[in-house]
Design an enzyme around this catalytic site. Structure first.
Site, PDB file in Angstrom:
ATOM      1  CB  ALA A  44      56.426 -14.837  50.169  1.00  0.00           C
ATOM      2  CB  VAL A 134      32.408 -18.130  54.594  1.00  0.00           C
ATOM      3  CG1 VAL A 134      30.969 -18.443  54.197  1.00  0.00           C
ATOM      4  CG2 VAL A 134      33.053 -19.327  55.263  1.00  0.00           C
ATOM      5  N   GLY A 136      33.084 -14.506  50.115  1.00  0.00           N
ATOM      6  CA  GLY A 136      33.771 -13.440  49.399  1.00  0.00           C
ATOM      7  C   GLY A 136      33.664 -12.121  50.127  1.00  0.00           C
ATOM      8  N   GLY A 189      35.845 -18.059  32.952  1.00  0.00           N
ATOM      9  CA  GLY A 189      36.637 -17.957  34.167  1.00  0.00           C
ATOM     10  C   GLY A 189      35.851 -18.115  35.452  1.00  0.00           C
ATOM     11  CG  ASP A 203      33.928 -23.577  47.480  1.00  0.00           C
ATOM     12  OD1 ASP A 203      35.043 -23.151  47.828  1.00  0.00           O
ATOM     13  OD2 ASP A 203      32.919 -22.851  47.399  1.00  0.00           O
ATOM     14  CE  LYS A 207      33.148 -20.720  49.645  1.00  0.00           C
ATOM     15  NZ  LYS A 207      32.597 -20.215  48.365  1.00  0.00           N
ATOM     16  N   GLY A 304      35.941 -13.836  43.845  1.00  0.00           N
ATOM     17  CA  GLY A 304      36.586 -12.850  43.003  1.00  0.00           C
ATOM     18  C   GLY A 304      37.686 -12.123  43.738  1.00  0.00           C
TER      19      GLY A 304
END
Length: 438
Positions: A44, A134, A136, A189, A203, A207, A304
Site C-alpha cells: 500500500a 536503529v 540500518g 543524497g 534522529d 535511536k 539506506g
C-alpha cells in the site's frame, strides 16, 4: 516446515523498496535457510507506479489504502514503513488489534510515542519487530534483547547518524566548513532537503532512546534526552581537535549508574586512537560495555534502502519462524518483564561530569587570557591545557582554546555565560564535551 507466510507492506519509499528488493531477490535463499516461503501479497502506498519497477510488478495486490492490508484475513505480518507519527501509529495499533504481527522501522514513533504500541503487542501476545529502527543493517536490537540477555549493559556509545558522520568526516579530510559540506551531502543524497533531524541530533536521539530503553530495562522518556547537533562546529574546531590528538563525532551516549542513568546526544571530542574515532563517512557503530562480555562494537551501514531493508526482512523471517513453530506467546517486546514505567531517573546534563573543550573568539589584547582564566577559576574549573595562536596582530579577534579537567556541566554553563558577556568576547563560546583520556 513449508508454510507460506503472507506479508503486507505499507509504504513504498526508500526502506519499503529496499525491503521488497531483499525479499524478492533472496526469496530462494530465504526458503533454503528457513523452509518458509515468504510471500509479499500486497503493498500500500499513496503513489503506486509500476513503470520501470520490476519488483512492484511481482506484487499481486497494489493499493492506496492501508486498510486493504490491515483488514485482509490472509495477511500474517503487516510491515509499516511510511514513517512519522500519524497515521503510522494508528495503522500499527489497528493491525495489532486485528491479530497481525507487525514490523516497523519507525524510530521516531517508537522513541517518542511507542509505549501504547509496546503494551498492546505484549498484551495480545503478538510480535513487534523493530530492528530496522536503529543502525540500518547493523543487528543491534537483537543483540541487546537476545545475544547479551545474560549481561547488564552499563554503557552505550553510538555513531548512529550517517549524515552527521559524513559531514564531520568531510570537514576533517577536506578542510571545508559545515555549510559547504552539508550542501554536498544533499546533492549526493546523504542529507535531506530539510536536514534538521540529522544535523541537530534528533534522529540520533530517537535511536539512543530505543537502545537505552532496551539495554537498561526501563522506558526512557524521549523528552528527558539531552540533544545538541553539529551545526555550530567549525573548521577551526576540527583543526584544534586534530592538534589535541582527537576527533569530533556526534555521539549518542547512555550510561547506567546505581540510582540514575545518562542519555544524551551531542558533539563529542574523543581521542583519535579510539575505535569510534575511525568510523568515517556514512558508516555507523555502536559500542557496548557489559558486565560479563565486557566491550563489543557493532559496525556497518547505518541507513539506506538495502541495509535497512535487510534488517526489516530479518524481523519478518524471525516472526515467520515464530508462527511456523506454533508458539503461543512472544517474548517481551522490550526484552524485560517489569512494568513499563520509568524507574531510573535521567540525570540532568548539567549534573554530568566531563572534561570540556572551550573555544572563545576574543580580542587579542593584554589581560584577556587571564580574565577568562579567572572566571573559569571562579567556577572551580581547572584548565588542563590552553592554545593561543601566535601569528596575529593586536586588536585582532582570535580563537582561544582551553581543555579542562573534569567538572560539572553546570559549572561550565555558568562560567561560559559570564565570559560571553565580556565586551572582549565577540562570538558565543563553542563548548564540546570530551570522552576518554587523551
Amino acid at each position: 516446515m513449508g508454510k507460506s507466510i503472507n506479508v503486507g507492506i505499507i509504504g513504498y519509499g526508500t526502506v519499503g523498496s529496499g525491503t521488497i528488493e531483499v525479499l524478492l531477490d533472496n526469496k530462494i535463499t530465504i526458503k533454503r535457510k528457513t523452509g518458509i516461503d515468504i510471500n509479499v501479497k500486497s503493498i500500500a502506498d499513496l503513489k503506486i507506479n509500476e513503470k520501470d519497477d520490476k519488483y512492484l510488478k511481482e506484487i499481486p495486490i497494489k493499493t492506496t489504502n492501508a486498510y486493504d492490508i490491515i483488514n485482509d484475513s490472509e495477511i500474517d505480518i503487516v510491515v509499516e514503513l511510511i514513517g512519522g507519527y500519524n497515521p503510522a501509529k494508528q495503522f500499527i495499533l489497528d493491525a495489532l488489534k486485528k491479530g497481525k504481527h507487525v514490523v516497523t522501522a519507525n524510530k521516531a514513533l517508537l522513541a517518542v510515542d511507542g509505549l501504547e504500541i509496546f503494551k498492546l503487542a505484549d498484551e495480545l501476545g503478538l510480535h513487534l519487530g523493530f530492528e530496522g529502527s536503529v543502525g540500518g543493517g547493523i543487528p543491534i536490537i537483537r543483540v541487546i534483547k537476545e545475544d547479551l540477555v545474560a549481561n547488564n549493559i552499563n554503557e552505550i556509545y553510538g555513531i548512529i547518524n550517517g549524515t552527521a558522520n559524513y559531514i564531520l568526516t568531510k570537514m576533517d579530510l577536506e578542510k571545508k566548513e559545515f555549510a559547504e559540506v552539508l550542501k554536498e551531502a544533499q546533492q549526493l543524497g546523504y542529507a535531506e532537503a530539510d536536514p534538521t533531524f540529522d544535523v541537530e541530533g534528533i534522529d540520533t536521539a530517537h535511536k539512543i532512546t530505543i537502545l537505552a530503553t532496551l539495554a537498561f530495562n526501563t522506558v526512557i522518556p524521549y523528552e528527558k534526552v539531552f540533544v545538541e547537533g553539529i551545526s555550530k562546529i567549525k573548521q577551526v574546531d576540527i583543526d584544534f581537535a586534530n592538534k589535541l590528538g582527537c576527533k569530533i563525532k556526534l555521539l549518542a551516549i547512555a550510561k547506567k549508574h546505581e540510582h540514575d542513568i545518562e542519555v544524551r546526544v551531542h558533539p563529542t571530542m574523543i581521542p583519535e586512537r579510539y575505535i569510534l574515532s575511525k568510523v568515517v563517512d556514512v558508516f555507523n557503530a555502536i559500542y557496548l560495555v557489559s558486565d560479563k562480555v565486557d566491550r563489543t562494537i557493532h559496525y556497518g551501514r547505518g541507513a539506506g534502502a538495502k541495509p535497512t531493508g535487510s534488517a526489516v526482512v530479518g524481523d519478518i523471517i524471525n516472526i515467520a519462524k515464530w508462527i511456523e513453530s506454533g508458539c503461543k506467546k512472544s517474548s517481551p517486546i522490550l526484552g524485560f518483564k517489569d512494568k513499563y514505567t520509568q524507574y531510573y531517573p535521567v540525570r540532568d546534563i548539567n549534573d554530568i561530569r566531563s572534561s570540556f573543550y572551550l573555544r572563545f573568539n576574543a580580542l587579542d589584547k593584554p589581560g584577556v587570557l587571564s580574565k577568562i582564566a579567572g572566571i573559569l577559576g571562579k567556577y572551580s574549573i581547572s584548565i588542563s591545557s590552553a592554545i593561543q595562536p601566535g601569528e596575529n596582530s593586536p586588536g585582532d579577534v582570535v580563537p582561544l582554546v582551553f581543555m579542562t579537567h573534569e567538572t560539572l556541566g553546570r559549572n561550565i554553563t555558568n562560567a561560559v555565560n559570564e565570559i560571553d558577556s565580556l565586551d572582549v568576547v565577540k562570538e558565543k563560546t563553542v563548548v564540546i564535551r570530551v570522552e576518554g583520556k587523551r
